[in-house]
Design an enzyme around this catalytic site. Structure first.
Site, PDB file in Angstrom:
ATOM      1  CE  LYS A  94      18.520   2.124   8.398  1.00  0.00           C
ATOM      2  NZ  LYS A  94      19.704   1.602   7.710  1.00  0.00           N
ATOM      3  NE  ARG A 108      26.396  -0.485   3.859  1.00  0.00           N
ATOM      4  CZ  ARG A 108      25.154  -0.592   4.316  1.00  0.00           C
ATOM      5  NH1 ARG A 108      24.138  -0.714   3.486  1.00  0.00           N
ATOM      6  NH2 ARG A 108      24.911  -0.585   5.625  1.00  0.00           N
ATOM      7  CG  MET A 163       2.385  12.564  -8.884  1.00  0.00           C
ATOM      8  SD  MET A 163       2.799  14.216  -9.438  1.00  0.00           S
ATOM      9  CE  MET A 163       4.055  13.850 -10.675  1.00  0.00           C
ATOM     10  CE1 TYR A 169      -1.889  10.345 -17.762  1.00  0.00           C
ATOM     11  CE2 TYR A 169      -0.936   9.583 -15.697  1.00  0.00           C
ATOM     12  CZ  TYR A 169      -1.543  10.579 -16.441  1.00  0.00           C
ATOM     13  OH  TYR A 169      -1.802  11.792 -15.878  1.00  0.00           O
TER      14      TYR A 169
END
Length: 389
Positions: A44, A142, A325, A277
């Site tokens: 998966k 779940r 990013m 940053y």
């Protein structure tokens, strides 16, 4: 060694090298951990970020007799790629592609009455029986059917549909909540509930091909949970499901993915120079900085800012300041590797590089997330594709 990538005219900015020989060896090791059970390789989420189709083929070549996916779309893509044999998918929502799954001979999971009704209707339309595995909620909370009246009703209606030739109950299954926590009391409790729910279904006439509850940690440490089939996810890719259980090497596993990038820039800066940053990192003195062209858009965790480890020219470096990013910076401490030098974020660890577990610790997460989140801008480069021997 073989290598396959998309044709290119320039070196790769970054790459995730996927060692299929390591994956095949991992599958063989997992088979040895559960000698009395078949192995389902779970592919998966693009095989936990490694690439579903190449990894599925390698797993089957190494003896995995089942493949597992979360969504039906993932399973159908494997069929479209020519993967034969048994493929199971378990994460369904109303209106899902039941008929396509039936026609592709997938094993589909059913946790409740709405799903059973939809798969029966699809089987009528396809004019062929569905392969259905009934999922029991033994305590994870779940997916899965609750014990008691809900389970009794689901078993009853599944047997009714089976008698009409609309489906075949091929499996009974569940999933652990805490198998990665040795000694957790829920493990024994879930096993007991699973045995009770399987016993009830079989007492009513269900004749499953497989009964299964073991995930990677249970495969490695709980032989009493192996039943007929074990579902190995993260361990297939050579990552320990929990540091408490042991390292990959402790279980005879080897990490499959190595993530690296080429330094985009190396430059001298003075002391007191802010980096990235927010200037969360300021150089303590004159130094050199290296720019690594990977960022959170590629799956590098922003939570690893000022913490993530990187190997450059044989030395561990730490991310200096915030992950951006598309890039981050490492302080090279005055060393001067050339632009284009390898920056290895993680790999098996036997060449001195960090591992996915090291990144998980740096980011406050689990190694599953580190490999799975690596994005599509990072090419997967497959090595050792040929079967061993």
């Amino acid at each position: 060694m073989s290598e396959r990538t998309a044709p290119r005219t320039a070196p790769l900015r970054a790459r995730a090298e996927i060692d299929l020989a390591a994956l095949r060896a991992n599958v063989r090791a997992l088979r040895a951990h559960a000698p009395g059970a078949a192995v389902m390789a779970v592919v998966k989420s693009e095989a936990y970020g490694h690439g579903a189709v190449p990894c599925a083929r390698a797993a089957v070549a190494a003896g995995a007799s089942w493949l597992g996916t979360a969504t039906p779309e993932e399973a159908l893509a494997l069929r479209d790629a020519g993967l034969p044999g048994r493929i199971m998918c378990w994460l369904w929502t109303p209106g899902g592609p039941w008929r396509e799954a039936i026609e592709a001979e997938l094993d589909v999971s059913v946790s409740g009455m709405w799903a059973l009704e939809e798969v029966v209707e699809a089987a009528r339309g396809a004019d062929r029986p569905a392969r259905v595995q009934l999922k029991a909620d033994t305590g994870l909370g779940r997916g899965g059917c609750q014990p008691g009246d809900d389970w009794a009703a689901l078993v009853r209606e599944a047997l009714r549909a089976e008698a009409e030739g609309l489906l075949r109950v091929t499996g009974l299954w569940s999933h652990f909540a805490c198998a990665d926590e040795p000694g957790h009391p829920s493990i024994a409790a879930q096993l007991a509930v699973f045995r009770e729910m399987v016993g009830y279904a079989e007492g009513q006439g269900v004749r499953p091909e497989v009964r299964h509850i073991a995930n990677s940690p249970a495969t490695l440490t709980l032989p009493e949970s192996h039943f007929d089939l074990v579902r190995t996810g993260i361990a297939t890719y050579g990552i320990s499901p929990s540091p408490e259980l042991g390292t990959p090497a402790d279980f005879g596993l080897r990490p499959v993915m190595t993530l690296s990038a080429s330094l985009a820039l190396v430059k001298h800066v003075p002391g007191g120079h802010g980096v990235s940053y927010g200037h969360r990192y300021v150089t303590p003195g004159e130094t050199t900085l290296g720019l690594v062209p990977l960022g959170y858009a590629d799956g590098i965790p922003r939570h690893a800012s000022s913490a993530g480890p990187v190997l450059v020219e044989g030395k561990w470096r730490t991310i200096a300041g915030r992950v951006a990013m598309d890039q981050f910076v490492v302080d090279l401490g005055g060393d001067e590797p050339a632009a284009g030098a390898d920056a290895v974020l993680f790999g098996p660890g036997d060449r001195g590089e960090p591992t996915a577990e090291d990144w998980a610790q740096a980011a406050g997460t689990i190694a599953y997330e580190i490999v799975t989140r690596i994005g599509t801008r990072v090419p997967r480069v497959y090595v050792n594709e040929e079967q061993d021997g």
